[in-house]
Scaffold this motif. Structure first.
Motif, short mmCIF file in Angstrom:
data_model
loop_
_atom_site.label_atom_id
_atom_site.label_comp_id
_atom_site.label_asym_id
_atom_site.label_seq_id
_atom_site.Cartn_x
_atom_site.Cartn_y
_atom_site.Cartn_z
N ALA A 55 -7.52 40.00 94.84
CA ALA A 55 -7.94 38.70 94.30
C ALA A 55 -7.69 37.60 95.32
O ALA A 55 -8.56 36.75 95.56
CB ALA A 55 -7.20 38.41 93.00
N ILE A 56 -6.52 37.62 95.94
CA ILE A 56 -6.20 36.61 96.95
C ILE A 56 -7.14 36.73 98.14
O ILE A 56 -7.66 35.74 98.65
CB ILE A 56 -4.73 36.75 97.39
CG1 ILE A 56 -3.80 36.46 96.23
CG2 ILE A 56 -4.42 35.83 98.56
CD1 ILE A 56 -2.41 36.94 96.45
N LYS A 57 -7.36 37.97 98.58
CA LYS A 57 -8.26 38.21 99.72
C LYS A 57 -9.66 37.68 99.44
O LYS A 57 -10.34 37.19 100.32
CB LYS A 57 -8.32 39.71 100.01
CG LYS A 57 -9.15 40.08 101.20
CD LYS A 57 -9.10 41.57 101.44
CE LYS A 57 -10.01 41.94 102.61
NZ LYS A 57 -10.02 43.38 102.83
N ASN A 58 -10.08 37.73 98.16
CA ASN A 58 -11.41 37.26 97.77
C ASN A 58 -11.43 35.78 97.39
O ASN A 58 -12.43 35.29 96.87
CB ASN A 58 -11.95 38.11 96.62
CG ASN A 58 -12.25 39.52 97.06
OD1 ASN A 58 -12.55 39.77 98.23
ND2 ASN A 58 -12.16 40.46 96.14
N GLY A 59 -10.32 35.07 97.61
CA GLY A 59 -10.27 33.63 97.39
C GLY A 59 -10.09 33.21 95.94
O GLY A 59 -10.42 32.09 95.56
N CYS A 60 -9.53 34.10 95.11
CA CYS A 60 -9.32 33.80 93.69
C CYS A 60 -7.86 33.43 93.43
O CYS A 60 -6.96 33.81 94.17
CB CYS A 60 -9.66 35.02 92.84
SG CYS A 60 -11.36 35.57 93.00
N VAL A 61 -7.63 32.69 92.33
CA VAL A 61 -6.28 32.48 91.83
C VAL A 61 -5.89 33.78 91.14
O VAL A 61 -6.65 34.32 90.34
CB VAL A 61 -6.23 31.31 90.82
CG1 VAL A 61 -4.86 31.22 90.18
CG2 VAL A 61 -6.60 30.01 91.49
N SER A 62 -4.72 34.29 91.46
CA SER A 62 -4.25 35.54 90.87
C SER A 62 -3.05 35.26 89.98
O SER A 62 -2.06 34.70 90.43
CB SER A 62 -3.85 36.51 91.99
OG SER A 62 -3.11 37.58 91.45
N ILE A 63 -3.15 35.65 88.72
CA ILE A 63 -2.02 35.58 87.80
C ILE A 63 -1.65 37.02 87.47
O ILE A 63 -2.44 37.76 86.88
CB ILE A 63 -2.37 34.81 86.51
CG1 ILE A 63 -2.76 33.38 86.85
CG2 ILE A 63 -1.21 34.86 85.53
CD1 ILE A 63 -3.22 32.58 85.68
N ALA A 64 -0.46 37.43 87.92
CA ALA A 64 -0.01 38.80 87.72
C ALA A 64 1.23 38.79 86.84
O ALA A 64 2.33 38.49 87.32
CB ALA A 64 0.30 39.46 89.07
N PRO A 65 1.08 39.08 85.54
CA PRO A 65 2.26 39.12 84.66
C PRO A 65 3.25 40.17 85.16
O PRO A 65 2.86 41.27 85.53
CB PRO A 65 1.68 39.50 83.30
CG PRO A 65 0.23 39.19 83.39
CD PRO A 65 -0.15 39.37 84.83
N LEU A 66 4.51 39.80 85.18
CA LEU A 66 5.54 40.71 85.67
C LEU A 66 6.54 41.01 84.58
O LEU A 66 6.84 40.18 83.73
CB LEU A 66 6.29 40.08 86.84
CG LEU A 66 5.45 39.68 88.04
CD1 LEU A 66 6.34 38.98 89.07
CD2 LEU A 66 4.79 40.88 88.65
N LYS A 67 7.07 42.20 84.59
CA LYS A 67 8.17 42.58 83.72
C LYS A 67 9.30 43.01 84.64
O LYS A 67 9.23 44.07 85.25
CB LYS A 67 7.76 43.73 82.80
CG LYS A 67 8.85 44.15 81.84
CD LYS A 67 8.38 45.25 80.93
CE LYS A 67 9.49 45.63 79.98
NZ LYS A 67 9.11 46.74 79.12
N PRO A 68 10.32 42.17 84.77
CA PRO A 68 11.38 42.50 85.72
C PRO A 68 12.17 43.73 85.31
O PRO A 68 12.35 44.00 84.13
CB PRO A 68 12.27 41.26 85.72
CG PRO A 68 11.97 40.58 84.44
CD PRO A 68 10.56 40.94 84.06
N SER A 69 12.59 44.47 86.31
CA SER A 69 13.45 45.62 86.09
C SER A 69 14.85 45.26 86.56
O SER A 69 15.06 45.02 87.75
CB SER A 69 12.93 46.83 86.87
OG SER A 69 13.89 47.86 86.82
N PHE A 70 15.78 45.22 85.65
CA PHE A 70 17.14 44.87 86.00
C PHE A 70 17.95 46.10 86.41
O PHE A 70 19.10 45.99 86.75
CB PHE A 70 17.82 44.14 84.85
CG PHE A 70 17.18 42.82 84.55
CD1 PHE A 70 17.14 41.82 85.52
CD2 PHE A 70 16.59 42.57 83.34
CE1 PHE A 70 16.54 40.61 85.27
CE2 PHE A 70 15.99 41.36 83.07
CZ PHE A 70 15.97 40.37 84.04
#
Length: 95
Positions: A55-70
């Motif tokens: 997405a970044i390479k194609n010039g888009c805003v990227s929203i990537a939901p994350l679930k942290p691993s503790f």
């Protein structure tokens, strides 16, 4: 969230890809103190179409939901992490 330097870029919800930065320091001696910069290059081999890297390479805003691993933290810091999560939950409950 990753935002490219573009006017009105498209917005995509993506997966978090397998990418990293390669970091290095650059020093310049001069004057009284000199300078030190932290530099980096974005590196990825993850070419799956639904990832943030593409997405970044194609010039888009990227929203990537994350679930942290503790589980990656040392055992002696897990109590502190649990306390932090509890505090965040209390704050979110009042919003």
């Amino acid at each position: 969230m990753n935002i490219p330097n573009a006017e009105n870029p498209p917005l995509l919800v993506t997966k978090h890809g397998k990418a990293a930065y390669r970091y290095w320091y650059e020093n310049e001696v001069g004057g009284e103190l000199g300078f030190c910069w932290l530099r980096g290059e974005y590196e990825t081999n993850d070419l799956l179409p639904d990832t943030d890297a593409i997405a970044i390479k194609n010039g888009c805003v990227s929203i990537a939901p994350l679930k942290p691993s503790f589980s990656a933290f040392p055992l002696d810091s897990r109590a502190h992490i649990a306390d932090l999560c509890e505090r965040i939950n209390k704050i979110e409950a009042h919003l």
